[in-house]
Design a protein around this motif. Sequence first.
Motif, PDB file in Angstrom:
ATOM      1  N   PHE A 354       0.863  -1.150   0.119  1.00 17.68           N
ATOM      2  CA  PHE A 354       0.000  -0.170   0.008  1.00 17.68           C
ATOM      3  C   PHE A 354       0.788   1.183   0.064  1.00 17.68           C
ATOM      4  N   ILE A 355       1.904   1.082   0.635  1.00 14.58           N
ATOM      5  CA  ILE A 355       2.902   2.317   0.655  1.00 14.58           C
ATOM      6  C   ILE A 355       3.609   2.442  -0.716  1.00 14.58           C
ATOM      7  N   LYS A 356       3.956   1.403  -1.203  1.00 12.93           N
ATOM      8  CA  LYS A 356       4.465   1.667  -2.944  1.00 12.93           C
ATOM      9  C   LYS A 356       3.169   2.200  -3.625  1.00 12.93           C
ATOM     10  N   SER A 357       2.050   1.760  -3.456  1.00 13.96           N
ATOM     11  CA  SER A 357       1.099   2.213  -4.431  1.00 13.96           C
ATOM     12  C   SER A 357       0.834   4.047  -3.919  1.00 13.96           C
ATOM     13  N   GLU A 358       0.778   4.389  -2.764  1.00 14.94           N
ATOM     14  CA  GLU A 358       0.602   5.472  -2.409  1.00 14.94           C
ATOM     15  C   GLU A 358       1.947   6.570  -3.043  1.00 14.94           C
ATOM     16  N   ARG A 359       3.063   5.975  -3.167  1.00 15.39           N
ATOM     17  CA  ARG A 359       4.234   6.764  -3.565  1.00 15.39           C
ATOM     18  C   ARG A 359       4.225   6.731  -5.223  1.00 15.39           C
ATOM     19  N   SER A 360       3.733   5.665  -5.783  1.00 12.55           N
ATOM     20  CA  SER A 360       3.512   5.711  -7.324  1.00 12.55           C
ATOM     21  C   SER A 360       2.312   6.803  -7.538  1.00 12.55           C
ATOM     22  N   SER A 361       1.344   6.617  -7.168  1.00 14.16           N
ATOM     23  CA  SER A 361       0.141   7.502  -7.143  1.00 14.16           C
ATOM     24  C   SER A 361       0.772   9.210  -7.062  1.00 14.16           C
ATOM     25  N   GLU A 362       1.464   9.245  -6.030  1.00 12.15           N
ATOM     26  CA  GLU A 362       1.971  10.781  -6.027  1.00 12.15           C
ATOM     27  C   GLU A 362       3.000  11.056  -7.215  1.00 12.15           C
ATOM     28  N   LEU A 363       3.907  10.104  -7.530  1.00 18.28           N
ATOM     29  CA  LEU A 363       4.749  10.605  -8.663  1.00 18.28           C
ATOM     30  C   LEU A 363       4.180  10.490 -10.013  1.00 18.28           C
ATOM     31  N   LEU A 364       3.119   9.725 -10.198  1.00 23.47           N
ATOM     32  CA  LEU A 364       2.115   9.870 -11.477  1.00 23.47           C
ATOM     33  C   LEU A 364       1.663  11.204 -11.459  1.00 23.47           C
ATOM     34  N   ILE A 365       1.081  11.630 -10.571  1.00 21.88           N
ATOM     35  CA  ILE A 365       0.467  12.903 -10.802  1.00 21.88           C
ATOM     36  C   ILE A 365       1.736  14.105 -11.105  1.00 21.88           C
ATOM     37  N   LEU A 366       2.889  13.921 -10.496  1.00 23.81           N
ATOM     38  CA  LEU A 366       3.730  14.716 -10.850  1.00 23.81           C
ATOM     39  C   LEU A 366       4.278  14.731 -12.209  1.00 23.81           C
ATOM     40  N   GLU A 367       4.186  13.497 -12.794  1.00 24.09           N
ATOM     41  CA  GLU A 367       4.460  13.209 -14.174  1.00 24.09           C
ATOM     42  C   GLU A 367       3.742  13.822 -15.062  1.00 24.09           C
ATOM     43  N   LYS A 368       2.373  13.852 -14.630  1.00 25.26           N
ATOM     44  CA  LYS A 368       1.362  14.348 -15.722  1.00 25.26           C
ATOM     45  C   LYS A 368       1.509  15.679 -15.780  1.00 25.26           C
ATOM     46  N   GLU A 369       1.612  16.221 -14.411  1.00 29.29           N
ATOM     47  CA  GLU A 369       1.960  18.114 -14.493  1.00 29.29           C
ATOM     48  C   GLU A 369       3.267  18.262 -15.446  1.00 29.29           C
ATOM     49  N   MET A 370       4.483  17.663 -15.147  1.00 25.00           N
ATOM     50  CA  MET A 370       5.456  17.981 -15.997  1.00 25.00           C
ATOM     51  C   MET A 370       5.511  17.594 -17.343  1.00 25.00           C
ATOM     52  N   SER A 371       4.924  16.657 -17.647  1.00 24.04           N
ATOM     53  CA  SER A 371       4.631  16.295 -19.256  1.00 24.04           C
ATOM     54  C   SER A 371       3.703  17.132 -19.776  1.00 24.04           C
ATOM     55  N   LEU A 372       2.665  17.745 -19.291  1.00 26.77           N
ATOM     56  CA  LEU A 372       1.784  18.657 -19.837  1.00 26.77           C
ATOM     57  C   LEU A 372       2.520  19.888 -20.053  1.00 26.77           C
ATOM     58  N   ALA A 373       3.377  20.253 -19.144  1.00 25.31           N
ATOM     59  CA  ALA A 373       4.210  21.623 -19.172  1.00 25.31           C
ATOM     60  C   ALA A 373       5.186  21.525 -20.375  1.00 25.31           C
ATOM     61  N   TYR A 374       5.716  20.157 -20.501  1.00 25.64           N
ATOM     62  CA  TYR A 374       6.611  20.182 -21.626  1.00 25.64           C
ATOM     63  C   TYR A 374       6.060  20.211 -22.855  1.00 25.64           C
ATOM     64  N   ARG A 375       4.744  19.512 -23.301  1.00 28.15           N
ATOM     65  CA  ARG A 375       4.067  19.543 -24.462  1.00 28.15           C
ATOM     66  C   ARG A 375       3.802  21.088 -24.796  1.00 28.15           C
ATOM     67  N   LYS A 376       3.338  21.670 -23.605  1.00 27.00           N
ATOM     68  CA  LYS A 376       3.099  23.306 -24.005  1.00 27.00           C
ATOM     69  C   LYS A 376       4.112  24.139 -24.213  1.00 27.00           C
ATOM     70  N   SER A 377       5.060  23.756 -23.937  1.00 20.96           N
ATOM     71  CA  SER A 377       6.436  24.572 -24.317  1.00 20.96           C
ATOM     72  C   SER A 377       6.484  24.779 -25.648  1.00 20.96           C
ATOM     73  N   TYR A 378       6.078  23.711 -26.481  1.00 25.27           N
ATOM     74  CA  TYR A 378       6.201  23.895 -27.837  1.00 25.27           C
ATOM     75  C   TYR A 378       5.164  24.335 -28.661  1.00 25.27           C
ATOM     76  N   LEU A 379       3.995  24.682 -28.338  1.00 28.92           N
ATOM     77  CA  LEU A 379       3.019  25.601 -28.791  1.00 28.92           C
ATOM     78  C   LEU A 379       3.737  26.803 -29.451  1.00 28.92           C
ATOM     79  N   GLY A 380       3.034  27.089 -30.499  1.00 28.66           N
ATOM     80  CA  GLY A 380       3.615  28.225 -31.147  1.00 28.66           C
ATOM     81  C   GLY A 380       4.810  28.011 -32.082  1.00 28.66           C
TER      82      GLY A 380
END
Length: 443
Positions: A354-380
């Motif tokens: 359950f600790i692995k799952s909690e930590r994984s979920s936390e990093l997946l949220i961070l991953e989604k935020e960083m990934s979107l920011a990188y994609r948006k950096s190429y707009l224009g």
Amino acid sequence: MRKAALHNLGCKVNSYETEAMQQLLENAGYEIVPFTEEADVYIINTCSVTNIADKKSRQMLHRAKKMNPGAVVVAAGCYVQAAGEELKKDEAVDLIVGNNKKTELVTILDDYFSDREDVLEETVIDIRSTREYESLSIDKIADHTRAFIKIQDGCNQFCSYCIIPYTRGQVRSRKAEEVVEEIKRLTATGFQEVVLTGIHLSSYGKDFPAEERITLLDLIIKIHEVEGLKRIRLGSLEPRIVTEEFAVTLSKLTKICPHFHLSLQSGCDTTLKRMNRHYSAEEFYNCCNILRKAFINPAITTDVIVGFPGETKEEFVMTKEYLEKVRFYEMHVFKYSKRNGTKAAEMTDQVQEFIKSERSSELLILEKEMSLAYRKSYLGSKAEVLIEESFEINGIKYMIGHTREYVKAAVPYEEGLKGKLLVGILTEMLTDEIALLNIMGQI
């Protein structure tokens, strides 16, 4: 004519080898059918990277036998190397074919159908004792726009969580001329992008005799000269290969995609030591900075393991803060999975699920935020997109593909665009993962 069906489990190297085995069977007169259909021979190219991968391999072997109890079921690859004696006793398995024996698949099947009693005794070798690269090759790839090219096998790193050095053996490299010739053949059939792959890509060439020794960088330079090839993408790299010379040289090669997967696993030095990774978090960070100095806004992606034995809350927090500092484009987050036969499996302080799952979920949220920011950096920005397949977004049909940085992009649907290289401006995000390309032209 006998019918054969193949199923692949595991990594891109396995995928390449499955394609190669399929072509060997086709050349021998077999009719290839989908795995879901009744066949005379089923080949499962197995994976053994985790206990779960072993289980999936067993399940697929048993599923094949249920589909046609009279068929010949062949277990091939890494799980065979890890559990060959066990598989010999499995009633669902008729043949086992280890790594470095896949080139002999047709002969092994011929011997089996000829009722040769000793056929099983010659189909698995001690993979750790060989220094021979298995010369599998491909001439075509079914329904893909990029070609994965295997250039290397084996690993000498012995990370404490990994079974691969025991199932794949020592580092063995493919001769440069064979790699270049295969790429020339595939480019001639219309492929414009190749992805160089291997078990430990950064070790390419280290096993060659001193007088023949070339590096991964040397090989890339040779591949860059292939006429008609437009893109070279690299598979997973060990961070220590990234030097100033490596990055600057690559940046001068116009076909190189500025997309680098550097395997991290943890941002905490004490965890990295338990993993037997051969670098520090600071050294890894410096490698990222070298790439960002040599290339404009390159895509840097990584792997992270959470819940490795002994990982404390403080160590996890240190890793998360480190990931926020580095700012990756994408992260593949894995919950540590015990693999019998490795040092990590015997370690005390195994982390609760359950600790692995909690930590994984936390990093997946961070991953989604960083990934979107990188994609948006190429707009224009101007982008080059290799079109791969059709896709519907909110009921509207598009053709989608990837930029050189591996950002997914879409254009309005049009027949005949698959496999084309389009140039345009990325104007907006259609979804969090897909940008819209305003087409300016075609390369």
